[in-house]
Design a protein around this motif. Structure first.
Motif, PDB file in Angstrom:
ATOM      1  N   ILE A   1       0.840  -1.205   0.000  1.00 25.38           N
ATOM      2  CA  ILE A   1       0.000   0.000   0.000  1.00 25.38           C
ATOM      3  C   ILE A   1       0.872   1.252   0.000  1.00 25.38           C
ATOM      4  O   ILE A   1       0.610   2.215  -0.747  1.00 25.38           O
ATOM      5  CB  ILE A   1      -0.948  -0.008   1.221  1.00 25.38           C
ATOM      6  N   ILE A   2       1.913   1.270   0.819  1.00 28.70           N
ATOM      7  CA  ILE A   2       2.826   2.424   0.850  1.00 28.70           C
ATOM      8  C   ILE A   2       3.502   2.608  -0.501  1.00 28.70           C
ATOM      9  O   ILE A   2       3.672   3.742  -0.982  1.00 28.70           O
ATOM     10  CB  ILE A   2       3.863   2.245   1.974  1.00 28.70           C
ATOM     11  N   HIS A   3       3.880   1.498  -1.142  1.00 29.05           N
ATOM     12  CA  HIS A   3       4.506   1.578  -2.467  1.00 29.05           C
ATOM     13  C   HIS A   3       3.541   2.155  -3.505  1.00 29.05           C
ATOM     14  O   HIS A   3       3.934   2.998  -4.330  1.00 29.05           O
ATOM     15  CB  HIS A   3       4.975   0.187  -2.893  1.00 29.05           C
ATOM     16  N   LEU A   4       2.275   1.730  -3.465  1.00 28.03           N
ATOM     17  CA  LEU A   4       1.284   2.264  -4.412  1.00 28.03           C
ATOM     18  C   LEU A   4       1.040   3.758  -4.168  1.00 28.03           C
ATOM     19  O   LEU A   4       0.892   4.530  -5.131  1.00 28.03           O
ATOM     20  CB  LEU A   4      -0.029   1.488  -4.277  1.00 28.03           C
ATOM     21  N   ILE A   5       0.980   4.161  -2.904  1.00 31.06           N
ATOM     22  CA  ILE A   5       0.799   5.585  -2.601  1.00 31.06           C
ATOM     23  C   ILE A   5       1.981   6.394  -3.125  1.00 31.06           C
ATOM     24  O   ILE A   5       1.813   7.485  -3.693  1.00 31.06           O
ATOM     25  CB  ILE A   5       0.642   5.795  -1.073  1.00 31.06           C
ATOM     26  N   GLY A   6       3.197   5.861  -2.965  1.00 28.34           N
ATOM     27  CA  GLY A   6       4.380   6.553  -3.491  1.00 28.34           C
ATOM     28  C   GLY A   6       4.344   6.687  -5.003  1.00 28.34           C
ATOM     29  O   GLY A   6       4.693   7.742  -5.545  1.00 28.34           O
TER      30      GLY A   6
ATOM     31  N   LYS B   1       8.175   6.306   6.413  1.00 24.37           N
ATOM     32  CA  LYS B   1       8.790   4.982   6.384  1.00 24.37           C
ATOM     33  C   LYS B   1      10.004   4.920   7.317  1.00 24.37           C
ATOM     34  O   LYS B   1      10.240   3.903   7.976  1.00 24.37           O
ATOM     35  CB  LYS B   1       9.190   4.625   4.946  1.00 24.37           C
ATOM     36  N   SER B   2      10.761   6.028   7.378  1.00 27.50           N
ATOM     37  CA  SER B   2      11.905   6.069   8.295  1.00 27.50           C
ATOM     38  C   SER B   2      11.438   6.012   9.746  1.00 27.50           C
ATOM     39  O   SER B   2      12.074   5.348  10.587  1.00 27.50           O
ATOM     40  CB  SER B   2      12.721   7.336   8.056  1.00 27.50           C
ATOM     41  N   GLU B   3      10.338   6.707  10.042  1.00 23.88           N
ATOM     42  CA  GLU B   3       9.797   6.659  11.404  1.00 23.88           C
ATOM     43  C   GLU B   3       9.331   5.245  11.753  1.00 23.88           C
ATOM     44  O   GLU B   3       9.527   4.778  12.886  1.00 23.88           O
ATOM     45  CB  GLU B   3       8.629   7.643  11.536  1.00 23.88           C
ATOM     46  N   LEU B   4       8.715   4.564  10.791  1.00 21.84           N
ATOM     47  CA  LEU B   4       8.289   3.189  11.033  1.00 21.84           C
ATOM     48  C   LEU B   4       9.493   2.275  11.284  1.00 21.84           C
ATOM     49  O   LEU B   4       9.431   1.376  12.132  1.00 21.84           O
ATOM     50  CB  LEU B   4       7.469   2.676   9.841  1.00 21.84           C
ATOM     51  N   MET B   5      10.571   2.518  10.550  1.00 21.62           N
ATOM     52  CA  MET B   5      11.784   1.734  10.775  1.00 21.62           C
ATOM     53  C   MET B   5      12.360   2.005  12.162  1.00 21.62           C
ATOM     54  O   MET B   5      12.810   1.082  12.858  1.00 21.62           O
ATOM     55  CB  MET B   5      12.827   2.059   9.701  1.00 21.62           C
TER      56      MET B   5
END
Length: 402
Positions: A35-40, A59-63
């Protein structure tokens, strides 16, 4: 009794159960990543460079959160085995001893109506206390407390991202009315009214009538405070700021071709990628908030007012800046030629830094999200705490029976 207190290891767990858990976790993770890839890809196709960078920061915050979760999981047993004296462990508690006793009594009452086969999903409630209790001490942070902290960090990140997205959405919705004002700049009527060869008194212009009435700093701040509570950006302010920006950065003939609203929209996206990132200073403020949640400090009364006061001050200052630009028009002369020409500058902001204003907005957004997350987490944890008390009481009853 032994069957109730013992935790099964993976060697004693069916392989199909382990496989099902791993499959579900992997499926959910891959789905979220997709989903994140599609949004990007969608943002890239729309040429939203700032939002693509904001997505990368999310994504960095999730990491970072994943790394924190890993550390909490690995170090959980070591932290819970650190023992401190009871006198130190009873200091700076979020609740009074009386409230804790009431909670335990409530748990005992609920125990009488609970199912005899009731069992808690995990034994984190008592795991970290056994080792230290033998030495007459308490755990620095129990395994159950680390488990709660683990959940709270996840909830905080979720609320922060959702709150920033909601703020961006509301900001873009508020800017929809600016489309009409932007279209007016292409009309013949607007060009005639703002004819560059036309002379007028500054106090007779619409911008002058709105901002040149109040010269006293005290009166100016009071009026600006109440203006932000109603229509913070009016049509005359938008058109005047647009004209001043174009005159400062473009040729005069760009008045009918430059889309000032799209420029502001792109600037909003640039600011969004800043506020969505949780900086070390913002994390430090979260630690201070947790520290202030101490019984007797009554932080739940005064702490929520800090973001409110800051955002009201920021809104008032922005209104004051617009009025100060209007006053500078009249300082150059009582007569203006064409549309009133304002001159924005960094010196009008606190410490001559517009970035400091953005930092305050960032701080307010995070604090609001933090308090919402803390409210949701504490509400759930309160019910979870009752389940923990039920488990401990049941173990005590079984020990006496056996």
């Amino acid at each position: 009794m032994a069957e109730l207190s013992k935790e099964r290891s993976l060697e004693e767990t069916p392989t199909w159960a382990v496989a099902v858990v791993c499959f579900v976790l992997l499926a959910v993770s891959i789905f979220i990543e997709h989903i994140i890839h599609l949004i990007g890809k969608w943002l890239t196709s729309k040429h939203k460079r700032a939002l693509v960078e904001a997505l990368e920061k999310i994504k960095s915050e999730l990491m970072l959160l994943g790394f924190i979760s890993l550390l909490l999981t690995v170090l959980q047993d070591y932290i819970s085995d650190i023992c401190i004296p009871k006198s130190i462990g009873d200091s700076w508690l979020p609740c009074s001893k009386e409230a804790q006793l009431k909670s335990e009594n409530k748990g005992r009452k609920l125990l009488y109506f609970s199912d005899p086969d009731f069992s808690y999903r995990r034994r984190l409630a008592v795991k970290g206390d056994d080792y230290c209790s033998k030495e007459g001490k308490v755990a620095f942070v129990s395994a159950y407390g680390i488990h709660q902290l683990h959940i709270f960090i996840f909830v905080l990140a979720l609320f922060h991202v959702l709150y920033c997205i909601l703020t961006l959405t509301l900001g873009r919705y508020k800017m929809r009315k600016w489309k009409v004002w932007e279209k007016e700049t292409r009309s013949i009527e607007h060009q005639y009214y703002n004819d560059p060869e036309r002379f007028r008194f500054a106090r007779d212009t619409s911008f002058g009538q709105r901002h040149l009435k109040f010269r006293s700093p005290l009166t100016l701040w009071i009026v600006s405070f109440f203006r932000q509570l109603f229509q913070s950006v009016t049509r005359v302010d938008y058109l005047t700021l647009r004209h001043g920006f174009i005159m400062a950065h473009f040729a005069p003939d760009s008045e009918t071709t430059f889309d000032f609203r799209k420029y502001i929209s792109r600037s909003l996206e640039e600011d969004f990628k800043v506020v969505v990132e949780i900086s070390p200073i913002i994390w430090f403020s979260a630690v201070l908030f947790l520290l202030s949640n101490t019984y007797g400090w009554y932080s739940y009364f005064w702490l929520p007012f800090i973001p409110l006061v800051i955002i009201l001050l920021v809104g008032t200052k922005l209104q004051v800046i617009i009025s100060m630009m209007g006053l500078r028009i009249q300082e150059r002369g009582d007569v203006v030629k064409g549309a009133p020409l304002v001159q924005p500058g960094d010196h009008l902001f606190w410490f001559g830094s517009p970035r400091f204003m953005l930092f305050l907005i960032h701080f307010v957004l995070f604090q609001n999200a933090f308090q919402l997350a803390f409210f949701a987490w504490s509400t759930v944890s309160k019910n979870d705490h009752i389940y923990k008390d039920l488990l401990i009481l049941r173990l005590d009853v079984n020990q006496k029976i056996l």
